[in-house]
Scaffold this motif. Structure first.
Motif, short mmCIF file in Angstrom:
data_model
loop_
_atom_site.label_atom_id
_atom_site.label_comp_id
_atom_site.label_asym_id
_atom_site.label_seq_id
_atom_site.Cartn_x
_atom_site.Cartn_y
_atom_site.Cartn_z
N TRP A 48 -71.60 5.32 23.17
CA TRP A 48 -70.56 4.28 23.19
C TRP A 48 -71.17 2.92 22.90
O TRP A 48 -70.62 2.11 22.14
CB TRP A 48 -69.86 4.27 24.55
CG TRP A 48 -68.72 3.29 24.62
CD1 TRP A 48 -67.41 3.54 24.35
CD2 TRP A 48 -68.79 1.91 25.00
NE1 TRP A 48 -66.66 2.39 24.52
CE2 TRP A 48 -67.48 1.38 24.93
CE3 TRP A 48 -69.83 1.07 25.39
CZ2 TRP A 48 -67.20 0.05 25.22
CZ3 TRP A 48 -69.56 -0.26 25.68
CH2 TRP A 48 -68.24 -0.76 25.60
N ASP A 89 -67.45 18.55 25.30
CA ASP A 89 -66.10 18.29 25.78
C ASP A 89 -65.32 17.53 24.70
O ASP A 89 -65.91 17.01 23.74
CB ASP A 89 -66.07 17.55 27.11
CG ASP A 89 -66.65 16.14 27.02
OD1 ASP A 89 -66.18 15.36 26.20
OD2 ASP A 89 -67.58 15.84 27.79
N ASN A 108 -63.67 14.69 24.73
CA ASN A 108 -63.86 13.24 24.62
C ASN A 108 -65.06 12.92 23.73
O ASN A 108 -64.99 12.02 22.88
CB ASN A 108 -64.05 12.64 26.01
CG ASN A 108 -64.14 11.13 25.97
OD1 ASN A 108 -63.24 10.46 25.47
ND2 ASN A 108 -65.22 10.58 26.48
N LYS A 109 -66.16 13.64 23.93
CA LYS A 109 -67.33 13.43 23.08
C LYS A 109 -67.01 13.79 21.63
O LYS A 109 -67.49 13.14 20.69
CB LYS A 109 -68.52 14.25 23.57
CG LYS A 109 -69.02 13.89 24.95
CD LYS A 109 -70.30 14.64 25.27
CE LYS A 109 -70.70 14.46 26.72
NZ LYS A 109 -69.84 15.24 27.64
N CYS A 156 -64.13 13.50 20.13
CA CYS A 156 -63.34 12.40 19.57
C CYS A 156 -64.25 11.23 19.18
O CYS A 156 -64.08 10.61 18.13
CB CYS A 156 -62.28 11.94 20.56
SG CYS A 156 -60.88 13.07 20.72
N ASN A 157 -65.21 10.93 20.04
CA ASN A 157 -66.14 9.83 19.73
C ASN A 157 -67.00 10.17 18.52
O ASN A 157 -67.27 9.30 17.68
CB ASN A 157 -67.02 9.54 20.95
CG ASN A 157 -66.26 8.87 22.07
OD1 ASN A 157 -65.25 8.22 21.84
ND2 ASN A 157 -66.74 9.03 23.29
N ASP A 194 -56.13 17.90 27.84
CA ASP A 194 -55.77 16.62 28.44
C ASP A 194 -54.86 15.83 27.48
O ASP A 194 -55.18 15.67 26.30
CB ASP A 194 -57.02 15.80 28.74
CG ASP A 194 -56.70 14.47 29.38
OD1 ASP A 194 -56.35 14.44 30.56
OD2 ASP A 194 -56.79 13.45 28.67
N ARG A 225 -54.03 12.64 27.16
CA ARG A 225 -54.56 11.41 26.58
C ARG A 225 -55.62 11.70 25.51
O ARG A 225 -55.67 11.01 24.48
CB ARG A 225 -55.15 10.53 27.67
CG ARG A 225 -54.10 9.87 28.56
CD ARG A 225 -54.73 9.02 29.64
NE ARG A 225 -55.52 9.82 30.56
CZ ARG A 225 -56.16 9.36 31.63
NH1 ARG A 225 -56.11 8.06 31.89
NH2 ARG A 225 -56.83 10.15 32.42
N THR A 226 -56.41 12.74 25.75
CA THR A 226 -57.43 13.11 24.76
C THR A 226 -56.78 13.62 23.48
O THR A 226 -57.19 13.27 22.37
CB THR A 226 -58.37 14.18 25.33
OG1 THR A 226 -58.98 13.68 26.53
CG2 THR A 226 -59.46 14.54 24.34
N ARG A 262 -55.37 10.75 21.58
CA ARG A 262 -56.42 10.02 20.88
C ARG A 262 -56.86 10.77 19.63
O ARG A 262 -57.10 10.17 18.58
CB ARG A 262 -57.62 9.82 21.81
CG ARG A 262 -58.69 8.94 21.19
CD ARG A 262 -59.85 8.74 22.12
NE ARG A 262 -60.89 7.96 21.46
CZ ARG A 262 -62.19 8.14 21.63
NH1 ARG A 262 -62.60 9.08 22.47
NH2 ARG A 262 -63.07 7.40 21.00
#
Length: 306
Positions: free
Chosen positions: A175, A199, A201-202, A204-205, A236, A238-239, A242
């Motif tokens: 990040w 996961d 989130n990672k 998406c990043n 999830d 929100r994920t 995104r």
């Protein structure tokens, strides 16, 4: 008769006192406030009961200066300062007074500093601290060769595994690189983080890093893994939202030439000091207490720069 009445009276008094003690103990348990009348106790009471953060800071300072639970007082004061947008002051307080704290508290103070650097936008300081903590894990200093360590959050203790800590630190490092527009370095870190603990989130990043570099098809593949629930945490809401937003951004960027995505040179430069350091880690033999968390980074970096 009179003796019997006095005995009953004394029993009632003792019972009342016992009830008061129990109520007092219950109060401290419910509100998570320590017992006593010391500066640290008064600080926690001002923070949690009176909801007066400014007064809490005053008492935390008194606790630090008088040696009353300095470890907890310094960390808790920094957290309150952050809530009041006094993060710069909190950073200076930790740097100045952490030598008074025990060795066991240094890791938790580092974690507070990471959040404070993030809050203040001090990316260079955050990156250097994250690198140092990752090297400590590699060298066996952070966990003392053990697979887990005890952490505390909101007054509760829990166990953190080496893999979870590495994943958390790598996620924060990726990040920070993204905030510096070092997208290639961020990509390398996020790919490593996914190898340690994948996961959504990672993912998406990572997709964002690829999109910023104009590597749209690779980004789409990563996002497809999220949207088709092939990675942990993809359910999830929100994920997934995104991931949808990133996919829309990707679609809107497709007509543009890749060269237009490369205007910021920083986005295409690996943080060589750290990544090359990881390469050296992979070529050296690990001691029994070290963990091979950086394997295969060399070949991956060579693929990126070709």
């Amino acid at each position: 008769m009179e003796r019997s009445l006095n005995k009953m009276k004394n029993n009632n008094i003792n019972s009342t006192r016992s009830d008061l003690v129990k109520d007092n103990e219950l109060f401290h348990v419910i509100h998570k406030v320590p017992c006593g009348d010391t500066p640290y106790v008064k600080a926690k009471h001002a923070q949690l009961i009176e909801k007066n953060p400014e007064m809490a800071i005053v008492w935390f300072w008194k606790a630090i200066n008088t040696g009353d639970r300095v470890d907890s007082a310094l960390k808790d004061m920094a957290v309150v300062m952050k809530q009041l947008d006094r993060s710069e002051e909190a950073i200076e307080a930790i740097k100045s007074f952490r030598p008074r704290c025990s060795k066991n508290s240094q890791d938790s103070l580092d974690n507070v500093l990471i959040d404070l650097y993030k809050k203040c936008g001090k990316m260079e300081e955050q990156v250097e601290l994250l690198k140092r903590k990752l090297r400590q894990i590699y060298q066996g200093e952070a966990f003392n060769g053990k697979p887990t360590k005890t952490a505390r959050s909101h007054g509760k203790k829990f166990q953190v595994t080496v893999q979870q800590e590495i994943s958390r630190l790598l996620g924060n490092l990726g990040w920070a690189y993204m905030q510096q527009a070092k997208y290639l370095s961020a990509e390398a870190v996020y790919r490593k983080a996914r190898m340690v603990e994948p996961d959504a989130n990672k993912s998406c990043n990572l997709a964002m890093c690829l999109i910023k570099q104009g590597r749209f098809e690779e980004g789409r593949t990563v996002l497809d893994d999220v949207l088709e629930s092939r990675v942990s945490g993809a359910d999830d809401c929100r994920t997934r939202q995104r991931a949808d937003e990133l996919l829309s951004e990707l679609e809107a960027s497709l007509p543009r030439r890749r060269d237009a995505e490369m205007e910021d040179v920083l986005g295409n430069i690996l943080d060589d000091d750290f990544v090359l350091g990881l390469e050296q880690m992979t070529t050296s033999s690990f001691r029994s207490k070290r963990l091979p968390i950086f394997e295969q980074i060399s070949s991956f970096r060579n693929q990126l720069v070709c």
